[in-house]
Design a protein around this motif. Structure first.
Motif, mmCIF file in Angstrom:
data_model
loop_
_atom_site.group_PDB
_atom_site.id
_atom_site.type_symbol
_atom_site.label_atom_id
_atom_site.label_comp_id
_atom_site.label_asym_id
_atom_site.label_seq_id
_atom_site.Cartn_x
_atom_site.Cartn_y
_atom_site.Cartn_z
ATOM 1 N N ILE A 1 -3.457 4.203 5.292
ATOM 2 C CA ILE A 1 -2.418 5.007 5.727
ATOM 3 C C ILE A 1 -2.735 6.627 5.865
ATOM 4 N N ASN B 1 4.309 5.192 3.577
ATOM 5 C CA ASN B 1 4.438 4.921 4.971
ATOM 6 C C ASN B 1 3.759 5.988 5.858
ATOM 7 N N ASN B 2 3.755 5.720 7.154
ATOM 8 C CA ASN B 2 3.271 6.379 8.187
ATOM 9 C C ASN B 2 3.799 7.526 8.628
ATOM 10 N N LYS C 1 11.708 0.551 8.106
ATOM 11 C CA LYS C 1 10.507 0.169 8.652
ATOM 12 C C LYS C 1 10.361 -1.227 9.165
ATOM 13 N N ARG D 1 4.741 -0.531 6.228
ATOM 14 C CA ARG D 1 4.351 0.722 6.163
ATOM 15 C C ARG D 1 4.732 1.753 7.287
#
Length: 493
Positions: free
Chosen positions: A344, A397-398, A447, A451
């Protein structure tokens, strides 16, 4: 007149003797035949360096960790140098960096001084007397003009908390705080303020660590918007290590914008392994025990880039993005994690309206308080505690990583107590699902997988709750409220 002449000479030197000359890393194979397995801290093998000097090559910087020197030469010289048996590789040195602020031309406004501190419940640290006392913090930045006379930094300077300074760009300068060279020389001053600034009105804290001890390194000459020196950054990090500094903030990043577009990094290069600066960041964190907090970058709304900049892509640095205050959604400019990574990035995020330059140092101050409270914490423990204290700890998440940290939970976890922010996983068997949310609005991340975010939005909540509809290409939806997080996993239809 003298200062103008010095700046003119520096400008000539920084671009090389001719328009064709460029800066390169020359990487040695070993540290002398008897020292093949030598440690990272062993000096470079002097006969190798002397051989380059005999070639009339200027030695700009030396890196023990990389076993390399930087020099300026003609591109065609590399073939000749590679014939030397002790030279392993020659790599062009990308000479341009980005200051991680979205308003480069002037310092950010201070009308929301305490927002990030409040967003993370920083008063919980202050109530415990945590202010960074005894912790050494290194700052690698572009300049610290007027830092010693800025009212918000009065505590740091009156109590003599600046322990050492080093200007890698203009080492002849006697005063790091005066004699500005470019309009970006204020940048490090504002970063320092975010780590340990206190405002006279109501004694408000902007930064967490006003009582830490500071080591300031200047590694960028910001004469152009994307002008920087990657080798000076490396040298500064090694200097800080030699001063036994463990915690380091860097609000600088390397991405694109080079005079020669052929030398630009590519988004695919943000893998924690391609850039030399990310390799050095990994050495510092995994082999030297240093803890690096790095700005994620500001190209989140640039369709040609979007992702984090080096060294924020390095796996073991703590890279920090920027969120808005009310809902914790990513500011559009804040860079996102590359989808090709298997870890991540960014790690976390917090409020910073003027660039990730000013979210990273807030977190650096937070880490200093953790080290003051429990100096024995390992790097892995620090990162794990920060991530677990954050609101997206189970569903990162990114866009914003593990979310926004929480100081109350950090304290609890350092005392082996407390609970995590409520995260719930739901499986939607149908095309719609209604969540029992009582708040007026909620933050939504759509999403494509566990992620990687496709879009974010703030959605109104109706009286019966929040109804979600499955979107094309979306496999998961994260719903964030002040009280809990829902992760909706859409079943195959």
């Amino acid at each position: 007149m003298l200062r103008s002449l010095i700046l003119f000479v520096f400008a000539l030197y920084s671009v090389g003797a001719t328009a064709h000359q460029k800066k390169y890393w020359v990487i040695f194979k070993d540290k002398g035949q008897a020292n093949t397995a030598a440690s990272l801290d062993r000096p470079l093998y002097s006969p190798y360096v002397s051989a380059l000097k005999k070639e009339q090559l200027p030695i700009i910087c030396q890196s023990k960790w990389l076993n390399a020197v930087s020099t300026i030469m003609e591109p065609q010289d590399s073939a000749r140098l590679l014939s030397y048996p002790f030279i392993a590789q020659i790599r062009p040195l990308n000479q341009h960096l980005q200051l991680m602020c979205s308003h480069i031309a002037s310092p950010p406004g201070l009308e929301k001084d305490q927002y990030a501190f409040n967003q993370m419940h920083g008063q919980a640290f202050a109530d415990k007397g945590l202010n960074g006392t005894g912790v050494r913090i290194g700052v690698i930045d572009a300049g610290y003009i007027d830092a010693n006379v800025k009212p918000s930094l009065k505590t740091i300077f009156e109590h003599q908390h600046v322990m050492a300074t080093k200007d890698f760009i203009s080492p002849w300068k006697a005063d790091l705080y005066q004699s500005p060279e470019t309009f970006q020389d204020w940048h490090g001053t504002e970063v320092l303020e975010c780590i340990g600034g206190i405002f006279e009105k109501g004694k408000q804290q902007k930064g967490f660590a006003p009582n830490a001890n500071y080591y300031l390194a200047r590694t960028d000459h910001g004469n152009q918007e994307y002008r920087g020196e990657e080798d000076y950054w490396v040298q500064a990090l090694e200097w800080l290590d030699s001063m036994n500094v463990r915690l380091v903030n860097s609000s600088l990043g390397y991405a694109k914008g080079f005079d020669d577009p052929a030398e630009n990094y590519r988004p695919a290069d943000m893998d924690g392994q391609t850039s030399m600066i990310s390799k050095v960041a990994e050495i510092a964190t995994t082999k030297k025990g240093m803890y690096l907090v790095v700005s994620a970058g500001n190209e989140g709304d640039d369709p040609t880039w979007r992702v984090v900049s080096a060294p924020a892509d390095a796996e073991h640095v703590l890279s920090v993005g920027a969120t808005e205050y009310a809902y914790g959604n990513k500011f559009e400019y804040s860079a996102q994690g590359p989808q090709h990574l298997d870890y991540i990035k960014p790690d976390i995020a917090c409020y910073a309206p003027s660039g990730t330059s000013f979210s990273a140092p807030i977190i650096t101050g937070l880490v200093a308080c953790m080290l003051q409270y429990k100096p024995q914490l390992t790097n892995e423990q620090i990162t794990a505690i920060i991530q677990k204290s954050s609101n997206l700890h189970q569903f990162p998440n990114n866009f914003i990583g593990y979310g926004v940290p929480n100081c109350r939970r950090i304290l609890d976890m350092m005392n082996d107590q407390g609970s995590l922010f409520p995260n719930k996983l739901l499986v939607a068997e149908e095309k719609t699902i209604t969540l029992p949310i009582q708040h007026e609005e909620a933050l939504i991340f759509q999403k494509k997988d566990e992620r990687n975010v496709v879009s974010q939005s703030i959605k109104k909540v109706k009286r019966k709750g929040l109804t979600l509809k499955r979107m094309q290409g979306i496999s998961r939806t994260t719903v964030v409220t002040p009280d809990e997080v829902y992760e909706v996993k859409w079943a195959a239809l």
